[in-house]
Design an enzyme around this catalytic site. Structure first.
Site, mmCIF file in Angstrom:
data_model
loop_
_atom_site.group_PDB
_atom_site.id
_atom_site.type_symbol
_atom_site.label_atom_id
_atom_site.label_comp_id
_atom_site.label_asym_id
_atom_site.label_seq_id
_atom_site.Cartn_x
_atom_site.Cartn_y
_atom_site.Cartn_z
ATOM 1 N N ASN A 209 0.871 -1.168 0.000
ATOM 2 C CA ASN A 209 0.000 0.000 0.000
ATOM 3 C C ASN A 209 0.909 1.220 0.000
ATOM 4 O OD1 ASN A 209 -1.781 2.106 0.455
ATOM 5 N ND2 ASN A 209 -2.807 1.143 2.190
ATOM 6 N N ARG B 235 -12.509 15.654 6.942
ATOM 7 C CA ARG B 235 -13.296 15.956 5.747
ATOM 8 C C ARG B 235 -14.728 16.290 6.123
ATOM 9 N NH1 ARG B 235 -11.467 10.464 3.110
ATOM 10 N NH2 ARG B 235 -9.266 10.884 2.698
ATOM 11 N N GLU C 268 -8.335 -5.265 5.036
ATOM 12 C CA GLU C 268 -8.157 -4.901 3.634
ATOM 13 C C GLU C 268 -6.966 -5.609 3.003
ATOM 14 O OE1 GLU C 268 -9.264 -0.464 2.987
ATOM 15 O OE2 GLU C 268 -8.783 -0.642 5.116
ATOM 16 N N HIS D 76 -12.951 2.836 -0.276
ATOM 17 C CA HIS D 76 -12.890 1.828 0.797
ATOM 18 C C HIS D 76 -13.487 0.503 0.319
ATOM 19 C CE1 HIS D 76 -13.060 5.325 3.941
ATOM 20 N NE2 HIS D 76 -11.805 5.058 3.616
ATOM 21 N N ARG E 225 -2.519 -1.993 -3.634
ATOM 22 C CA ARG E 225 -3.713 -1.193 -3.460
ATOM 23 C C ARG E 225 -3.618 0.009 -4.398
ATOM 24 N NH1 ARG E 225 -4.933 3.636 0.640
ATOM 25 N NH2 ARG E 225 -7.154 3.857 0.250
#
Length: 386
Positions: free
Chosen positions: A10, A225, A368, A164, A75
């Site tokens: 990643n 955010r 993940e 996601h 990823r």
């Protein structure tokens, strides 16, 4: 191909996370993190970071040249409409990922760099791109389209993509397993609540709606955010506050959300402040939870029948208060929480709703890296790998 291990990479803008997963038993022989790439006192660049990863693996007798290594999984944040499933990386695929940089300017370039360096280190090895957006590629056009000029939207790729995806895919299937059912039999609302946060509506194992949109900015309130906001706020800030595009981008992505509301983006600290009577922290929590409840209600309507609501990621897995407040008083849609079960902390998947609850509420830790490893191994080696 005899190896059973997959290296999951990643590559972020300033870090590289890795896990080596043996698909024979899904064990983790090695994992690590290289941070501060390109910063003073840190690793010079991604090439140096990947060499450091190789050195760390070599030091454990698990080097990149090991015959046990079957493939490398990467990823990649944005796959656009072209990449809707895990994809073997070729020069053409890499060029396609590069074409999508305008849709993910902060993420795809780092992902690309990681791929390029890994291919140089092991050009003989199958390497697979697993896209954050892919799981959401199944949402219908009615959910994916924004009501803007169609020609403009098509020309510039303006639509809902969602993010996601590896987490939502993993958690939706793990929730079905927790219920002892096949994913095709279960409708699940997944709430991925970390510093970034997103919700998805999954019908029979297929995503039919999600909260994030063209970018990861839309949807739930997040650590920094804003989530959903009137688009005219942007114009107002330009005209009245004199902010330019980059300043507004920074404001909404890095200085909003929980941080903007109360000065903290850590839910643990917000909880501590609330206990002391801090009104700003309480308001931030209330805004966060209100948005969650709105999406639970909306996705209940989208699905028609909800079998389970699954909380995952840092906040979702660990905040008893968020889970309680988000679902309080929703008996009318079949949700009845069990305060004792909900308060129990654990590492595995568990049910936190009452036995009488028509909708099962579960805490399901996400994984993940394992999702990426499974996808990579299945594509590169032609087996589901567990």
């Amino acid at each position: 191909m005899t190896g059973t291990r997959v290296l999951v990479l990643n590559s972020g803008s300033s870090s590289v996370k890795y896990q080596l997963i043996d698909m024979a038993d899904e064990s983790r022989p090695a994992s690590g993190l290289v941070e501060r790439i390109g910063e003073e006192g840190g690793t010079a660049d991604h090439a140096a970071a990947l060499r450091r990863v190789a050195d760390e693996l070599d030091g454990q007798g698990l080097g990149l040249d090991s015959p046990e290594l079957a493939a490398i999984g990467h990823r990649v944040v944005h796959g656009g409409t072209r990449f809707t499933r895990p994809t073997l990386i070729t020069d053409d695929v890499l060029a396609g990922i590069r074409d999508l940089v305008p849709l993910a300017p902060l993420h795809n370039p780092a992902n690309i760099t990681g791929i390029e360096v890994a291919r140089r280190l092991r050009p003989d090895l199958p390497q697979v791109a697993v896209f954050d957006t892919a799981f959401h590629a199944t949402i219908p056009e009615a959910a994916a389209r924004y009501a803007v000029d169609a020609a403009t939207a098509d020309r510039y790729g303006i639509r809902r993509y969602g993010f996601h995806g590896t987490s939502h895919a993993y958690v939706s299937r793990a929730t079905a397993a927790l219920l002892g059912k096949d994913p095709a039999e279960v409708n699940v609302i997944v709430l991925h609540l970390g510093n970034g946060a997103s919700a998805s509506a999954v019908r029979g194992g297929v995503c039919v709606d999600t909260s994030m949109g063209l970018t990861p900015l839309e949807g739930l309130v997040m650590g920094t955010r804003s989530g959903d906001i009137d688009p005219a706020v942007v114009f107002h800030l330009e005209r009245v506050a004199g902010l330019d595009t980059d300043e507004i981008d920074t404001l909404l992505n890095k200085k909003s959300g929980l941080l903007g509301l109360c000065g903290d983006n850590d839910m643990r600290e917000i909880g501590r402040r609330m206990a002391e009577g801090d009104q700003a922290a309480q308001l931030a929590f209330d805004v966060y939870v209100h948005r969650l409840r709105r999406y639970v209600g909306a996705f209940t309507a989208v699905l028609g029948r909800v079998d389970a609501i699954a909380f995952t990621a840092g906040v979702g897995e660990n905040s008893v208060a968020v889970r309680t407040a988000a679902l309080l008083g929703l008996d009318n849609i079949g949700v009845t929480m069990d305060p004792v079960r909900n308060a129990v902390r654990g590492n595995g998947a568990r049910v936190v709703s009452a036995p009488s609850s028509r909708v099962t509420v579960a805490v399901v830790p996400t994984d993940e890296e394992l999702e990426i490893a499974r996808d990579t191994y299945a594509l590169a080696c032609g087996t589901a790998g567990g």
